[in-house]
Structures are given as structure tokens and as C-alpha cells.
Design an enzyme around this catalytic site. Structure first.
Site, PDB file in Angstrom:
ATOM      1  N   TYR A  51      -6.953   6.704  -0.903  1.00 29.24           N
ATOM      2  CA  TYR A  51      -7.852   7.781  -1.521  1.00 29.24           C
ATOM      3  C   TYR A  51      -8.485   8.321  -0.308  1.00 29.24           C
ATOM      4  CZ  TYR A  51     -11.428   9.726  -4.939  1.00 29.24           C
ATOM      5  OH  TYR A  51     -12.142  10.397  -5.529  1.00 29.24           O
TER       6      TYR A  51
ATOM      7  N   ALA B 289     -11.106  10.035   2.252  1.00 31.55           N
ATOM      8  CA  ALA B 289     -12.516  10.085   2.411  1.00 31.55           C
ATOM      9  C   ALA B 289     -12.883  11.557   1.762  1.00 31.55           C
ATOM     10  CB  ALA B 289     -12.849   9.968   3.907  1.00 31.55           C
TER      11      ALA B 289
ATOM     12  N   LYS C 200     -21.107  -7.898   0.656  1.00 26.61           N
ATOM     13  CA  LYS C 200     -20.344  -7.225  -0.274  1.00 26.61           C
ATOM     14  C   LYS C 200     -19.856  -8.273  -1.396  1.00 26.61           C
ATOM     15  CE  LYS C 200     -17.804  -4.605   3.040  1.00 26.61           C
ATOM     16  NZ  LYS C 200     -16.600  -3.672   3.467  1.00 26.61           N
TER      17      LYS C 200
ATOM     18  N   ASP D 149     -13.762   6.939   6.216  1.00 24.48           N
ATOM     19  CA  ASP D 149     -14.096   7.279   7.477  1.00 24.48           C
ATOM     20  C   ASP D 149     -14.988   8.266   7.447  1.00 24.48           C
ATOM     21  OD1 ASP D 149     -12.765   5.232   8.931  1.00 24.48           O
ATOM     22  OD2 ASP D 149     -10.793   6.266   8.610  1.00 24.48           O
TER      23      ASP D 149
ATOM     24  N   ARG E 153     -15.981   2.665   2.070  1.00 27.89           N
ATOM     25  CA  ARG E 153     -16.840   3.760   2.399  1.00 27.89           C
ATOM     26  C   ARG E 153     -16.169   4.938   2.839  1.00 27.89           C
ATOM     27  NH1 ARG E 153     -19.731   4.019   8.317  1.00 27.89           N
ATOM     28  NH2 ARG E 153     -17.240   4.728   8.591  1.00 27.89           N
TER      29      ARG E 153
ATOM     30  N   HIS F 171     -15.085  -3.962  13.517  1.00 28.91           N
ATOM     31  CA  HIS F 171     -15.227  -2.660  12.887  1.00 28.91           C
ATOM     32  C   HIS F 171     -15.605  -1.655  14.155  1.00 28.91           C
ATOM     33  CE1 HIS F 171     -16.734   1.040  10.699  1.00 28.91           C
ATOM     34  NE2 HIS F 171     -15.358   0.668  10.160  1.00 28.91           N
TER      35      HIS F 171
ATOM     36  N   GLU G 275       0.761  -1.198  -0.161  1.00 32.96           N
ATOM     37  CA  GLU G 275      -0.202   0.234   0.032  1.00 32.96           C
ATOM     38  C   GLU G 275       0.949   1.301   0.019  1.00 32.96           C
ATOM     39  OE1 GLU G 275      -3.607   0.852   2.572  1.00 32.96           O
ATOM     40  OE2 GLU G 275      -2.420   2.246   3.250  1.00 32.96           O
TER      41      GLU G 275
ATOM     42  N   ALA H 176     -19.938   0.795   1.590  1.00 34.07           N
ATOM     43  CA  ALA H 176     -19.025   0.169   0.345  1.00 34.07           C
ATOM     44  C   ALA H 176     -19.715  -0.588  -0.538  1.00 34.07           C
ATOM     45  CB  ALA H 176     -17.881  -0.496   0.979  1.00 34.07           C
TER      46      ALA H 176
ATOM     47  N   GLN I 152      -7.958  -5.167   7.540  1.00 32.32           N
ATOM     48  CA  GLN I 152      -7.471  -3.898   8.618  1.00 32.32           C
ATOM     49  C   GLN I 152      -6.321  -4.393   9.308  1.00 32.32           C
ATOM     50  OE1 GLN I 152      -6.803  -1.041   9.025  1.00 32.32           O
ATOM     51  NE2 GLN I 152      -8.770  -0.005   9.368  1.00 32.32           N
TER      52      GLN I 152
HETATM   53  P1  FAD Z   1     -18.608  -0.542   4.946  1.00 27.26           P
HETATM   54  O1  FAD Z   1     -18.408  -1.919   4.196  1.00 27.26           O
HETATM   55  O2  FAD Z   1     -19.619   0.432   4.386  1.00 27.26           O
HETATM   56  O3  FAD Z   1     -18.793  -0.615   6.532  1.00 27.26           O
HETATM   57  C1  FAD Z   1     -18.847   0.578   7.282  1.00 27.26           C
HETATM   58  C2  FAD Z   1     -19.977   0.436   8.595  1.00 27.26           C
HETATM   59  O4  FAD Z   1     -21.134   0.040   8.086  1.00 27.26           O
HETATM   60  C3  FAD Z   1     -19.673  -1.244   9.272  1.00 27.26           C
HETATM   61  O5  FAD Z   1     -19.547  -0.926  10.433  1.00 27.26           O
HETATM   62  C4  FAD Z   1     -20.345  -2.133   8.611  1.00 27.26           C
HETATM   63  O6  FAD Z   1     -20.733  -3.045   9.743  1.00 27.26           O
HETATM   64  C5  FAD Z   1     -21.625  -1.143   8.333  1.00 27.26           C
HETATM   65  N1  FAD Z   1     -22.451  -1.627   7.179  1.00 27.26           N
HETATM   66  C6  FAD Z   1     -22.010  -1.744   6.011  1.00 27.26           C
HETATM   67  N2  FAD Z   1     -22.922  -2.166   5.162  1.00 27.26           N
HETATM   68  C7  FAD Z   1     -23.899  -2.283   6.027  1.00 27.26           C
HETATM   69  C8  FAD Z   1     -25.391  -2.466   5.447  1.00 27.26           C
HETATM   70  N3  FAD Z   1     -25.716  -2.747   4.255  1.00 27.26           N
HETATM   71  N4  FAD Z   1     -26.097  -2.269   6.727  1.00 27.26           N
HETATM   72  C9  FAD Z   1     -26.005  -1.888   7.742  1.00 27.26           C
HETATM   73  N5  FAD Z   1     -24.577  -1.512   8.145  1.00 27.26           N
HETATM   74  C10 FAD Z   1     -23.634  -1.753   7.296  1.00 27.26           C
HETATM   75  N6  FAD Z   1     -10.426   4.831   4.336  1.00 27.26           N
HETATM   76  C11 FAD Z   1     -10.028   5.971   3.579  1.00 27.26           C
HETATM   77  O7  FAD Z   1     -10.367   6.840   3.669  1.00 27.26           O
HETATM   78  N7  FAD Z   1      -8.987   5.575   2.322  1.00 27.26           N
HETATM   79  C12 FAD Z   1      -8.440   4.649   1.947  1.00 27.26           C
HETATM   80  O8  FAD Z   1      -7.706   4.565   1.188  1.00 27.26           O
HETATM   81  C13 FAD Z   1      -8.550   3.384   2.908  1.00 27.26           C
HETATM   82  N8  FAD Z   1      -7.926   2.291   2.632  1.00 27.26           N
HETATM   83  C14 FAD Z   1      -8.354   1.097   3.505  1.00 27.26           C
HETATM   84  C15 FAD Z   1      -7.783   0.337   3.125  1.00 27.26           C
HETATM   85  C16 FAD Z   1      -8.019  -1.089   3.607  1.00 27.26           C
HETATM   86  C17 FAD Z   1      -7.357  -2.481   3.483  1.00 27.26           C
HETATM   87  C18 FAD Z   1      -8.825  -1.100   4.920  1.00 27.26           C
HETATM   88  C19 FAD Z   1      -9.132  -2.258   5.674  1.00 27.26           C
HETATM   89  C20 FAD Z   1      -9.428   0.284   5.426  1.00 27.26           C
HETATM   90  C21 FAD Z   1      -9.045   1.304   4.490  1.00 27.26           C
HETATM   91  N9  FAD Z   1      -9.796   2.368   4.812  1.00 27.26           N
HETATM   92  C22 FAD Z   1      -9.728   3.639   4.051  1.00 27.26           C
HETATM   93  C23 FAD Z   1     -10.698   2.680   5.952  1.00 27.26           C
HETATM   94  C24 FAD Z   1     -11.997   2.563   5.831  1.00 27.26           C
HETATM   95  O9  FAD Z   1     -12.448   3.498   4.924  1.00 27.26           O
HETATM   96  C25 FAD Z   1     -12.758   2.538   6.990  1.00 27.26           C
HETATM   97  O10 FAD Z   1     -12.618   1.309   8.120  1.00 27.26           O
HETATM   98  C26 FAD Z   1     -14.199   2.680   7.122  1.00 27.26           C
HETATM   99  O11 FAD Z   1     -14.882   2.910   8.489  1.00 27.26           O
HETATM  100  C27 FAD Z   1     -15.120   1.698   6.678  1.00 27.26           C
HETATM  101  O12 FAD Z   1     -14.947   1.315   5.284  1.00 27.26           O
HETATM  102  P2  FAD Z   1     -15.834  -0.162   4.698  1.00 27.26           P
HETATM  103  O13 FAD Z   1     -15.184   0.134   3.413  1.00 27.26           O
HETATM  104  O14 FAD Z   1     -15.425  -1.118   5.392  1.00 27.26           O
HETATM  105  O15 FAD Z   1     -17.462   0.434   4.962  1.00 27.26           O
END
Ligand code: FAD
Length: 325
Positions: free
Chosen positions: A56, A58, A183, A116, A114, A167, A24, A133, A194
Site C-alpha cells: 500500500y 504511503a 506494537k 515512508d 507507518r 531502522h 508479497e 504504526a 525488513q
Molecule cells: P513505525 O513503527 O511507526 O516506526 C517508524 C520510526 O519511528 C522508527 O524509527 C521507530 O523507531 C520510530 N517510532 C515508532 N514508534 C515510536 C514511538 N512511539 N515513539 C518514538 N519513536 C517511535 N511502506 C509502504 O509505504 N508501503 C508498504 O506496503 C510497506 N510494506 C512494508 C512491509 C514490511 C514487511 C516492512 C518491513 C516495511 C514495509 N514498508 C512499507 C516500509 C515502512 O513503511 C517503513 O520502513 C517505515 O519507514 C517505517 O514503518 P513502521 O511501520 O516500522 O513505522
């Protein structure tokens, strides 16, 4: 520094699969950071990784620098980029625009996230932005569908985040796995985790996920734990509590070199345990620094594909290098 030991896979494909390797990177904020990043990129390129991911911000806060870095990776190196993309704060139309732009540049891998949420309660994502996401995955697949004739030589690979430690907003680890399964059903091809500090957290996530029907590869994300300050900061940013034993060991380090030795050993132990538990690859969070990442890699001695390395696009005309063991 001598190149890391990478064992070439000589066994037939029916035997052990080679281990996937990725790094990364994040887009640089200024010219000095850019120079450091490019020195890192050249070092990492020599290890012939399967892809490098580019973070990228947020809300698309660093959209231009991220796209520029992706473009340079595609045009000036042999590396295949995986573009992180976050949906929080952007509408479907805005995101469809950036997805199309990435595909136009030649990007074929997107990590759908998604992002942060803003810390400030008053700065909540605006109405109409994609909340999860999963919504972004479905949007990427729709954009891809509209361009299917342009993608006959390979579709878009979509990765997602997975969480060995719960999470921070999730009610339970079971909910995390339900989200991962959703997903996958929406079109995710693989997951990267993570950071985590205990190998059992990775193993338990994989066990829960497989039981629930998640079949995509779940690649452990591992960072070199080279300093107490960085480990603490990472814990704050991700909401994942660092292990007490690691904090103690780093706290007792005599100096920076000792701290780095302790951290690298801990990272190697964690990655090795994840690989022994069946992890299909290792994703190294580099913080744009190559030395510690390459040290970890050297000690892991990964079994890597024995393919000829592609010549760097910037060194066109020179004969392709072979990956050395
Ligand atoms: P989601 O999958 O949308 O989940 C977010 C929250 O919503 C979780 O608590 C989940 O349980 C809940 N949720 C999801 N879908 C639903 C649903 N359908 N109904 C109800 N609840 C739901 N952040 C950045 O800003 N930029 C980056 O480049 C970046 N890179 C990352 C790379 C990796 C490998 C990882 C692990 C994380 C990265 N992050 C990055 C951090 C990430 O954006 C955060 O962890 C964020 O809080 C959650 O992202 P997510 O894609 O898991 O979201």
C-alpha cells in the site's frame, strides 16, 4: 516450471510445526503489469501459501488499485490476503474508513505500517495524520471492537514491521525492539522483517526481542537477490546496506542466468540460516515475479501443512487439489 518441492507435514502436531509461507505482491500500475501479476498469482497459488500480502503506498497513493487487487484475491482465488496499510499522511477518520472498507470486503489480516516519510522536507505529513504504526494498530483494534459482532468467526490479525538492521530513523537497535514491544502491547499479532543480508542480523533481532518480552512470531522477509541492480536499488530504498560478498559475487556474474543462480543460492542460504535459527516461516518478496521465488522455495524444501488445498474460487465446481510433495 515444475512445482516447488513442499514436504507435507505428516508428524503429529506435538512435533515439528510446519513452516509458514507467504508472498508479497504489489498492485499493478498498468494493464501489462496486471497480466504479469495474475500469471504470478496463479503460479504462487499452486504452492498453497498461508497468505499473500499486498503493499500500500504511503499516503494511500494507490488505495484504489490495492483494494481492487485485495478484492480480486478474495473473490477469484483461494488465497488469503494480508492488506498492508500505512498511516502517514492520513487522519484517524480517513484510516477508520479504509479499515472498515477492508473488513467489509472480507480482509481479516492487516499489516499496520507507518509508511515512508516524504523525501521532500516541504511535503511533511499533514497535521492530524497518525505518526506511528502503533497508533494505527490501536485504531484497527478500535474499529474491530465496534464491529465485534461481525467478526465472531475470527478477529483481525495485525502484523507489523521489524528491523534486523536498524531502522534508518532509529537511534539504536535497542530502540527498535522497544518499538516492537510497544506494537505488541498495542495489539500486534506477528511481525515481518525488513530485508536483511546477514543471518546474524535476524538471529540477533530475535534474541534481543525475546529478552525484552516480545513473544509474537517474527517472520523473516527474504527476497530473491537475482540482480546487482535490484540489490543496489533495494539497499537505497530500505537503507539496509547489502553485503559486500553478495555485491562482489553478483558483480562477477557472467550473464543474467549466472547472476540469478548466484542470487538464488544466496537467498536460499539466508532463509535456511533463519529457519535453522528458529524462524517460524518465510515471507518472500516476489516483486510480482514468480520464477525466482519458486526456485528459492524449491531449494528450501519447506515442511508444509498436509491440508487439502482449497479450490480456487474462479474454478468453483472443480474438485479441490491436494498439495503435492
Ligand atoms: P513505525 O513503527 O511507526 O516506526 C517508524 C520510526 O519511528 C522508527 O524509527 C521507530 O523507531 C520510530 N517510532 C515508532 N514508534 C515510536 C514511538 N512511539 N515513539 C518514538 N519513536 C517511535 N511502506 C509502504 O509505504 N508501503 C508498504 O506496503 C510497506 N510494506 C512494508 C512491509 C514490511 C514487511 C516492512 C518491513 C516495511 C514495509 N514498508 C512499507 C516500509 C515502512 O513503511 C517503513 O520502513 C517505515 O519507514 C517505517 O514503518 P513502521 O511501520 O516500522 O513505522
Amino acid at each position: 516450471m515444475s512445482p516447488p518441492s513442499l514436504l507435507q507435514a505428516t508428524a503429529p502436531a506435538t512435533h515439528t510445526a510446519p513452516t509458514a509461507l507467504s508472498y508479497e505482491l504489489f498492485p499493478p500500475k498498468n494493464a501489462v503489469a496486471e497480466a504479469t501479476l495474475w500469471a504470478t498469482i496463479r503460479e504462487l497459488e499452486s504452492t498453497n501459501p498461508d497468505y499473500v500480502s499486498v503493499t500500500y503506498g504511503a499516503n494511500g497513493s494507490n488505495r484504489d488499485t490495492a483494494v481492487e487487487l485485495l478484492n480480486r484475491l478474495l473473490t477469484e482465488t483461494s488465497l488469503l490476503p494480508l492488506a498492508h496499510l500505512t498511516c502517514v499522511g492520513n487522519t484517524a477518520d480517513e484510516l477508520a474508513g479504509i479499515i472498515s472498507e477492508l473488513l467489509d470486503h472480507g480482509v481479516r489480516g492487516i499489516l499496520a505500517l507507518r509508511g515512508d516519510l516524504p523525501q521532500d522536507a516541504a511535503a511533511q505529513p499533514r497535521t492530524g495524520s497518525l505518526p506511528h504504526a502503533q497508533d494505527l494498530i490501536e485504531l484497527i483494534r478500535r474499529v474491530e471492537q465496534r464491529r465485534s459482532a461481525l467478526l465472531c468467526a475470527g478477529k483481525v490479525a495485525i502484523g507489523v514491521a521489524a528491523y534486523p538492521a536498524q531502522h534508518p530513523e532509529s537511534p539504536s537497535v535497542e530502540h527498535d525492539v522497544e518499538v516492537l514491544l510497544a506494537k505488541q502491547r498495542s495489539g500486534a499479532d506477528f511481525a515481518i522483517t525488513q530485508v536483511f543480508f546477514h543471518a546474524d542480523q535476524y538471529k540477533d533481532l530475535v534474541t534481543r526481542a525475546r529478552r525484552a518480552g516480545v513473544s509474537i512470531p517474527i517472520i523473516p522477509g527474504v527476497m530473491p537477490f537475482t540482480s546487482l541492480r535490484r540489490v543496489r536499488r533495494l539497499g537505497e530504498l530500505t537503507g539496509v546496506a547489502p553485503s559486500d560478498s553478495l555485491l562482489d559475487a553478483l558483480g562477477r556474474a557472467d550473464d543474467a542466468a549466472d547472476s540469478r543462480r548466484i542470487g538464488v543460492a544466496a537467498t536460499v542460504g539466508l532463509a535456511r540460516a533463519a529457519l535453522d535459527a528458529g524462524a517460524p516461516g518465510i515471507h518472500l518478496y516476489t516483486f510480482n515475479e514468480h520464477a525466482a521465488a519458486l526456485e528459492v522455495l524449491d531449494k528450501l524444501q519447506l515442511l508444509r501443512p498436509g491440508r487439502p488445498a482449497v479450490a480456487s474460487r474462479s474454478s468453483a465446481g472443480k474438485p479441490p487439489r491436494l498439495v503435492t510433495a
